[in-house]
Design an enzyme around this catalytic site. Structure first.
Site, PDB file in Angstrom:
ATOM      1  N   GLY A  54      13.511 -25.906 -10.955  1.00 22.71           N
ATOM      2  CA  GLY A  54      13.187 -27.185 -10.328  1.00 22.71           C
ATOM      3  C   GLY A  54      12.634 -28.158 -11.351  1.00 22.71           C
ATOM      4  N   CYS A  81      13.230 -19.852 -14.190  1.00 18.11           N
ATOM      5  CA  CYS A  81      12.690 -21.099 -14.742  1.00 18.11           C
ATOM      6  C   CYS A  81      11.427 -21.524 -13.971  1.00 18.11           C
ATOM      7  CB  CYS A  81      13.766 -22.183 -14.741  1.00 18.11           C
ATOM      8  SG  CYS A  81      13.361 -23.581 -15.814  1.00 18.11           S
ATOM      9  N   TYR A  82      11.487 -22.604 -13.185  1.00 22.16           N
ATOM     10  CA  TYR A  82      10.307 -22.984 -12.392  1.00 22.16           C
ATOM     11  C   TYR A  82       9.895 -21.845 -11.470  1.00 22.16           C
ATOM     12  CZ  TYR A  82       7.111 -25.625  -9.444  1.00 22.16           C
ATOM     13  OH  TYR A  82       5.986 -26.048  -8.775  1.00 22.16           O
ATOM     14  N   HIS A 176      18.323 -19.645 -17.528  1.00 23.21           N
ATOM     15  CA  HIS A 176      19.126 -19.789 -16.305  1.00 23.21           C
ATOM     16  C   HIS A 176      20.322 -18.825 -16.333  1.00 23.21           C
ATOM     17  CE1 HIS A 176      17.301 -23.404 -14.415  1.00 23.21           C
ATOM     18  NE2 HIS A 176      16.909 -23.634 -15.660  1.00 23.21           N
ATOM     19  N   GLU A 178      22.326 -18.261 -13.966  1.00 19.71           N
ATOM     20  CA  GLU A 178      23.390 -18.710 -13.060  1.00 19.71           C
ATOM     21  C   GLU A 178      24.434 -19.584 -13.756  1.00 19.71           C
ATOM     22  OE1 GLU A 178      19.957 -21.700 -12.283  1.00 19.71           O
ATOM     23  OE2 GLU A 178      20.274 -19.703 -13.126  1.00 19.71           O
ATOM     24  N   ASP A 234      39.982 -27.943   3.111  1.00 23.75           N
ATOM     25  CA  ASP A 234      38.949 -27.558   4.069  1.00 23.75           C
ATOM     26  C   ASP A 234      39.429 -27.680   5.514  1.00 23.75           C
ATOM     27  OD1 ASP A 234      37.379 -27.214   1.829  1.00 23.75           O
ATOM     28  OD2 ASP A 234      36.378 -29.151   2.017  1.00 23.75           O
ATOM     29  N   LYS A 376      33.608 -23.558  -1.814  1.00 20.44           N
ATOM     30  CA  LYS A 376      35.003 -23.978  -1.932  1.00 20.44           C
ATOM     31  C   LYS A 376      35.909 -22.831  -2.362  1.00 20.44           C
ATOM     32  CE  LYS A 376      37.668 -27.729  -1.879  1.00 20.44           C
ATOM     33  NZ  LYS A 376      37.641 -28.704  -0.772  1.00 20.44           N
TER      34      LYS A 376
END
Length: 526
Positions: A54, A81-82, A176, A178, A234, A376
């Site tokens: 964050g 992280c945060y 991070h 991710e 979608d 997606k």
């Protein structure tokens, strides 16, 4: 019942990526704001909890903290992280502003042989230390770990780059995992959810179909459903899934505003009407849209007109279906996450979403959103599993206003006719041209299209002088569409596309290629 991971969002722009990586590991995960209640955390039933990064600093007064129930729940927790810093602060450690900030690439030395990092490294130093190539983004640092924690990783600038209390299964990393820049990030998150949290790989789209069908039948009962079918991924997948669940109780309305790709209307009607047996009402509203767009050149004004007219046409058709009780929309999970942040202190909201042009409440229909839990890439996998053609499901994104924002300035029917033919040639050649490994350039690019420029240039064709329009080709490569690089297409490919467009589309005599990145440019021109 799926095992699941709860992700608490502290406002990072990449929190969605955590959920995507966990799901790619075959484990269901959801993102909620950090300030959910202790009761919510206790009742959620998570096999593990991840605290995101964050933009705030825990060294300031009124900044976000995790619910205490996170640390009392008795399940593994991973702070990122945060998330690591608030874990340290809340459990008795100390965080200070760092003298040196770390943003970008870093090399982290793993220490302590913890379960999370044991055996995971990118290279080993001559001294035998396992090293990780990671992505850092922080200014604060931990200068005192909480009681019970041991050092798990460090860098020269960040003595505590990761820490762990393995007795309580609490883990935290300053980098991070991710993002793709952290090369072993997928392995680290996989280790956390599978080995530490004990989750099975039971989240996949073919198996999800039966769950979704059952949920739709339970929600809808014997009522009728109406869906605005755009031809995009979608809405198409939503239509196929709902039809699988309730058959003729679904009616789709396909509004052709004259700004679709070449032969798209025919393709949609054939696929859904003929092949899948879906009830589709086809409305050709080209004249209505073109009439309203006449003389309008401002991009935002064009978008608003197209959205407004779509609502009017759709509402008129919906009014004819007296028994419809539900409005189905192709809302997907990123829409839900990005809109949910609105009003939160921490949330640096990217955008709010209004599907199908923001349909009015006067329709008096209940909302059915069967894809709202899916990313997606999961929607695409689901589409293939439902039997939709691979080429259709994996098509490049197409904007809601269609060619209306790929025709610069005023939108005219003859401009749209020229553009859709030029665009089709570009896409055909991208699909037909393969690289050395046999992969098409269409699959190698994330988004590609032609743009109509309302300017004329002088040309020579045969022995005659021409004075005709110009089109620009745009092709980009990106992972997240937040940043993008222009695609380095082979010159032979560009030459062939240019020759075909100029020879086959009378009215265009010049083709240019856009070599702008995002930023500073955007992917679309308007």
């Amino acid at each position: 019942m799926h095992s699941k991971i709860l992700i608490l969002d502290f406002g990072s722009q990449v929190t969605q990526l955590i959920a995507r990586r966990v799901r790619e590991a075959g484990v269901f995960s959801e993102v909620y704001p950090y300030d959910v209640s202790d009761e919510f955390v206790r009742n959620y039933g998570a096999a593990g909890i991840i605290l995101s990064g964050g933009p705030n600093s825990v060294t300031e007064g009124d900044t976000p903290r995790a619910p205490q129930a996170v640390f009392d729940a008795g399940v593994p927790v991973l702070g990122i992280c945060y998330g690591m810093q608030t874990m340290a602060e809340q459990l008795g450690g100390k965080v200070e502003m760092g003298k040196v900030r770390e943003f970008g690439y870093a090399e982290v030395r793993a220490r302590g042989h913890t379960t999370l990092l044991n055996g995971i490294s990118d290279f080993v130093t001559s001294e035998g230390h396992g090293m990780l190539k990671v992505w850092m983004s922080h200014g604060d640092k931990i200068n005192e770990m909480p009681p019970g924690f041991k050092l798990m990783a460090s860098t020269d600038n960040c003595p505590v780059a990761a820490m762990a209390d393995e007795t309580r299964k609490l883990y935290a990393v300053q980098f991070h995992p991710e993002v793709t820049h952290t090369l072993q990030g997928k392995a680290i998150l996989g280790r956390f959810v599978h080995e530490i949290c004990g989750c099975k790989s039971d989240w996949n789209m073919p198996d999800y179909i039966a769950e979704a069908v059952e949920a739709i039948r339970k929600q809808v009962g014997n009522d009728e459903v109406i869906l605005g079918l755009s031809g995009g991924v979608d809405s198409s997948v939503a239509a196929a899934l709902i039809h699988r669940a309730i058959g003729d109780q679904l009616t789709c309305v396909f509004v052709d505003h004259g700004l679709l790709r070449l032969d798209e209307g025919t393709m949609v009607m054939n696929m859904f009407g003929k092949n899948l047996g879906v009830k589709v009402v086809h409305v050709d509203a080209t004249e209505q849209f073109m009439g309203q767009l006449a003389g309008v050149s401002d991009p935002e004004a064009k978008r608003k007109i197209i959205g407004r007219e779509f609502v009017e046409v759709f509402q008129a058709e919906a009014g004819k279906l007296k028994n419809a009780k539900w409005l189905a929309q192709g809302t997907i999970y990123p829409d839900v996450i990005e809109s949910a942040g609105k009003g939160k202190k921490t949330a640096h909201t990217i955008k709010s979403h209004h599907n199908v042009g923001g349909l009015p409440e006067t329709l008096n229909l209940k909302l059915l959103e069967p894809l709202r839990e899916l990313f997606k890439d999961e929607v695409r996998e689901l589409g293939v599993a439902l039997g939709l053609p691979h080429d259709m499901v994996y098509r490049h994104p197409f904007p809601g206003p269609g060619l209306g924002v790929r025709i610069l300035g005023e939108v005219k029917k003859d401009y749209a006719d020229l553009l859709r033919r030029a665009d089709a040639i570009f896409i055909d050649e991208l699909r037909a041209t393969k690289d050395e490994e046999g992969k098409s350039w269409y699959d190698k690019t994330s988004q590609a299209f032609a743009v109509f420029l309302p300017v004329k240039s002088v040309g020579v064709m045969g022995d005659g002088r021409t004075y005709e329009y110009v089109v620009a080709l745009r092709a980009v490569q990106t992972q997240d569409f937040m940043t993008a690089h222009w695609a380095h297409l082979p010159h032979d490919l560009l030459g062939k596309v240019s020759n075909r467009i100029i020879n086959e589309v009378r009215g265009i005599n010049r083709v240019v290629y856009d070599i702008s990145g995002k930023p500073p440019a955007t992917i679309e021109w308007e």
